[in-house]
Design an enzyme around this catalytic site. Structure first.
Site, short mmCIF file in Angstrom:
data_model
loop_
_atom_site.label_atom_id
_atom_site.label_comp_id
_atom_site.label_asym_id
_atom_site.label_seq_id
_atom_site.Cartn_x
_atom_site.Cartn_y
_atom_site.Cartn_z
N GLN A 1 35.78 51.23 -16.88
CA GLN A 1 34.47 50.60 -16.69
C GLN A 1 34.31 50.06 -15.26
O GLN A 1 33.78 48.97 -15.05
CB GLN A 1 34.28 49.48 -17.72
CG GLN A 1 33.94 50.01 -19.10
CD GLN A 1 32.64 50.84 -19.11
OE1 GLN A 1 31.72 50.58 -18.34
NE2 GLN A 1 32.57 51.82 -20.00
N SER A 2 34.74 50.84 -14.29
CA SER A 2 34.67 50.38 -12.90
C SER A 2 33.24 50.41 -12.36
O SER A 2 32.59 51.46 -12.36
CB SER A 2 35.55 51.29 -12.04
OG SER A 2 35.28 51.09 -10.68
#
Ligand SMILES: *Cc1c(COP(=O)(O)O)cnc(C)c1O
Length: 333
Positions: free
Chosen positions: A75-76
């Site tokens: 989930q960068s």
């Protein structure tokens, strides 16, 4: 300090607003709380990586690159903004995603940022927690080269001396905004992770002689490690800009008491803070970075560690795209 000496592409909507939060301020009974809206940088739902990418992507262009190689957690926010910047600049994007959160839900692995990475056409490879990414990124860069491309490696969070220039710029921008409206800023607070934001800000706040102390609220590493990482990068950035000796070790302060069980793992105080700001101010924060930093700031204010007559600026680093990936973990009432 003249940042126009460094190559830069325009990716962000600048300056970002500096807004007063009247309802949060009165809910906490003071101090005056302001937010620097770097969630409004404009690229692909915004966030702090966009300022860094203005300098990093310009360097990639100077080096003749046609393919960006970068890394982040599943989930960068960094990967999402980098993938979007690559599209805008006509480059391909090779992404290495690290599974840092244990037992991820299907929302975590498919929604939020990773959905947007796919929409931007990034070529995604997934790796287990603890992979040596210096090595893995070199291997991917080699593959790009053998296929006839010209790769450029952007480190995690775009947190190197080039990316940190984006936050030197942010510090100068905020100091100018404060001067224009006669606002005395007594404290600044930011989330701190890969360190580029914290390092760039600390150097920018020192170099402008603003005398604004900055508190970084950690989301990952222990205090001593986080402070050292930020200090090393701030020193490197100062040398790069031509102002060696500007930052001292004592300028770098991190509080790492709000991480909970680990990077990307929700905490009750984060859920409270994210819900509180949504309902009091109509603002969206994220579960991994800005939400935990906000929880830290709220707790420190409640403990009375900031004088009621003072003003705090909280840097909103963005990340709301990740909320959707955490939909099943926010326990909303
Ligand atoms: C990456 C990120 C941070 C941390 O910034 P660093 O420069 O890597 O320390 C904070 N908030 C959000 C929302 C981020 O995506």
């Amino acid at each position: 300090m003249l940042l126009s000496r460094f190559p830069r592409v325009s990716l962000a909507h600048l300056p970002t607003p500096l807004e007063y939060l009247p309802n949060l301020t009165s809910n906490l009974g003071g101090p005056g709380i302001y937010v620097k809206r770097d969630d409004c940088t404009g690229l692909a739902t915004g966030g702090n990586k966009t300022r860094k990418l203005e300098f990093v992507m310009a360097d990639a262009i100077e080096q003749g690159a046609d393919t960006i190689v970068t890394v982040g957690a599943v989930q960068s926010n960094h990967v999402r903004q980098t993938a979007a910047a690559a599209c805008k600049l006509g480059m391909r994007c090779e992404v290495l995603l690290e599974h840092r959160v244990p037992d991820p839900s299907s929302l975590y692995t498919h929604s939020g940022n990773v959905l947007l990475d796919r929409l931007f056409g990034a070529n995604i490879r997934e790796y287990p927690d603890g992979t040596d990414f210096d090595e893995a990124m070199s291997t991917v860069a080699e593959d790009v080269r053998s296929a006839g491309g010209t790769p450029y490696i952007v480190p995690g969070g775009a947190s190197n001396k080039i990316g940190a220039l984006g936050y030197v710029n942010c510090a100068m921008e905020m100091v100018t905004q404060a001067n224009e409206r006669g606002l005395v800023i007594d404290h600044m607070v930011t989330a701190t992770g890969c360190a580029g934001t914290h390092a760039g800000l600390i150097f920018g706040l020192k170099a402008t002689n603003s005398q604004i102390p900055l508190l970084g609220i950690g989301v990952n590493a222990a205090k001593a490690d986080q402070e050292q990482k930020v200090f090393d990068l701030a020193v490197e950035t100062a040398e790069y800009v031509g102002a060696p000796g500007c930052v001292e070790r004592a300028d770098v302060v991190a509080n790492c008491d709000y991480i909970g069980d680990g990077y990307g793992i929700p905490t009750p105080s984060m859920v409270e803070a994210v819900t509180m700001l949504a309902r009091l101010e109509g603002l969206l924060f994220d579960p991994v970075y800005s939400g935990k930093a906000l929880a830290g700031m709220i707790d420190l204010v409640r403990q009375g560690s900031v004088d009621k007559s003072e003003n705090i600026v909280f840097l909103h680093t963005g990340g709301s795209a990740a909320l959707f990936a955490y939909a099943d973990q926010l326990e909303l009432e």
